[in-house]
Design a protein around this motif. Structure first.
Motif, PDB file in Angstrom:
ATOM      1  N   VAL A 124       0.847  -1.200   0.000  1.00  0.00           N
ATOM      2  CA  VAL A 124       0.000   0.000   0.000  1.00  0.00           C
ATOM      3  C   VAL A 124       0.883   1.251   0.000  1.00  0.00           C
ATOM      4  O   VAL A 124       2.061   1.188   0.358  1.00  0.00           O
ATOM      5  N   PRO A 127       0.852   5.532   4.639  1.00  0.00           N
ATOM      6  CA  PRO A 127      -0.329   6.113   5.293  1.00  0.00           C
ATOM      7  C   PRO A 127      -0.063   7.555   5.700  1.00  0.00           C
ATOM      8  O   PRO A 127       1.083   7.994   5.813  1.00  0.00           O
ATOM      9  N   GLU A 208       6.137   2.648  -0.885  1.00  0.00           N
ATOM     10  CA  GLU A 208       5.177   1.604  -0.567  1.00  0.00           C
ATOM     11  C   GLU A 208       5.509   0.935   0.763  1.00  0.00           C
ATOM     12  O   GLU A 208       6.670   0.888   1.178  1.00  0.00           O
ATOM     13  N   TYR A 209       4.455   0.387   1.371  1.00  0.00           N
ATOM     14  CA  TYR A 209       4.592  -0.325   2.639  1.00  0.00           C
ATOM     15  C   TYR A 209       3.873  -1.665   2.530  1.00  0.00           C
ATOM     16  O   TYR A 209       2.829  -1.778   1.874  1.00  0.00           O
ATOM     17  N   TYR A 211       1.473  -3.986   4.309  1.00  0.00           N
ATOM     18  CA  TYR A 211       0.440  -3.789   5.332  1.00  0.00           C
ATOM     19  C   TYR A 211      -0.140  -5.135   5.716  1.00  0.00           C
ATOM     20  O   TYR A 211      -0.429  -5.985   4.856  1.00  0.00           O
ATOM     21  N   THR A 212      -0.318  -5.347   7.011  1.00  0.00           N
ATOM     22  CA  THR A 212      -0.970  -6.552   7.498  1.00  0.00           C
ATOM     23  C   THR A 212      -1.561  -6.286   8.874  1.00  0.00           C
ATOM     24  O   THR A 212      -1.363  -5.214   9.460  1.00  0.00           O
ATOM     25  N   GLY A 246       3.267  -0.154  14.147  1.00  0.00           N
ATOM     26  CA  GLY A 246       2.016  -0.844  14.444  1.00  0.00           C
ATOM     27  C   GLY A 246       1.073   0.054  15.216  1.00  0.00           C
ATOM     28  O   GLY A 246       1.474   0.691  16.188  1.00  0.00           O
ATOM     29  N   GLU A 261      -2.641  -3.076  13.347  1.00  0.00           N
ATOM     30  CA  GLU A 261      -2.377  -2.990  11.921  1.00  0.00           C
ATOM     31  C   GLU A 261      -0.932  -2.520  11.777  1.00  0.00           C
ATOM     32  O   GLU A 261      -0.487  -1.622  12.494  1.00  0.00           O
ATOM     33  N   TRP A 263       2.592  -1.590   9.383  1.00  0.00           N
ATOM     34  CA  TRP A 263       3.201  -1.116   8.144  1.00  0.00           C
ATOM     35  C   TRP A 263       4.708  -1.351   8.213  1.00  0.00           C
ATOM     36  O   TRP A 263       5.332  -1.026   9.226  1.00  0.00           O
TER      37      TRP A 263
END
Length: 269
Positions: A124, A127, A208-209, A211-212, A246, A261, A263
């Motif tokens: 992603v 942010p 970009e990162y 994400y999870t 996080g 969440e 990154w």
């Protein structure tokens, strides 16, 4: 024509308890009479009318104190003012309920995301939230509450508890055991901090990162999802190019897990 009704009849007629009627008597709103022949308490036609007005105004959630004044001493102008005052109270409550609904929806969406997307990986853009680390480690949560809990805004839904694992630590030992703690705020909430503290916040830089969403007990010697995340990046031909950030989402006390969440900054190999 019946001109008096015993308390049980009146209670049944209006769907209230006899205790409620006695409470209105004690408050000075109703007056019960006593039949000398049989000792029964009863209400007259006039008291029935007063009770109807009392229940009518109670349905609008006017206080017993206000209702007593309405039925004993107020003219139409005074009653109008009481009603407009109550209208403003209701409008304030509506705004509070709207805020509560928004917060419930937000938190519920966090739990839903944890349930549906735990351990999934996606790349992603960076942010837009900003973060800063707290100076103390041992009492970080208590310090955060002391500093940021303010009566004029909902700090729980404005400030997110945040963890940072350095790039070096992440690559050496993918877990949360070495995490530093901090706070983060979305852009729309930055105004809640003074200008000096806003300057202390950092942004996530990079194209970009990964994400999870992960669940952690903080003591895992190696976190399975983080290890898989690093493997995923290798398979995608990418390298870790920054720390793990996080943001707290939810907790399951039954499982002893907090959910975040996450990154991880990446770059093409």
């Amino acid at each position: 024509m019946n001109e008096k009704w015993i308390i049980g009849e009146v209670a049944k007629l209006f769907g209230v308890s006899t205790d409620t009627l006695r409470y209105y008597e004690k408050a000075g709103i109703l007056s019960a009479h006593k039949d000398k022949a049989n000792g029964y308490r009863y209400y007259s036609y006039d008291e029935i009318v007063v009770l109807m007005d009392t229940l009518f105004f109670r349905n609008m959630e006017l206080s017993i104190k206000d209702i007593k004044q309405i039925v004993t001493q107020m003219d139409v102008g005074d009653i109008k003012r009481i009603l407009y005052q109550n209208q403003r109270v209701v409008e304030d409550r509506i705004q509070e309920l709207i805020k509560l609904k928004k917060m419930i929806n937000q938190v519920a969406s966090h739990y839903e995301a944890c349930e549906q997307h735990l351990g999934e990986f996606v790349l992603v853009p960076a942010p837009s939230f900003k973060y800063k680390l707290l100076e103390k480690q041992a009492d970080d949560l208590v310090d955060m509450i002391r500093k940021y809990k303010k009566e004029d805004w909902g700090w729980l839904d404005s400030i997110r508890y945040t963890l940072l694992v350095s790039q070096e630590e992440l690559l050496k030992n993918p877990s949360f055991r070495s995490a530093r703690v901090g706070i983060s705020l979305d852009e729309e909430n930055l105004y809640r901090l003074d200008s000096l503290e806003q300057q202390e916040l950092s942004s996530l830089n990079g194209a970009e990162y990964l994400y999870t969403i992960v669940g952690t007990s903080y003591v895992e010697p190696e976190h399975d999802v983080l290890s898989k995340a690093l493997d995923y990046l290798k398979e995608e031909g990418r390298q870790v190019k920054g720390p793990l950030i996080g943001r707290y989402m939810a907790s399951s006390h039954k499982d002893g897990l907090d959910y975040y969440e996450v990154w991880i900054a990446t770059d093409n190999s």
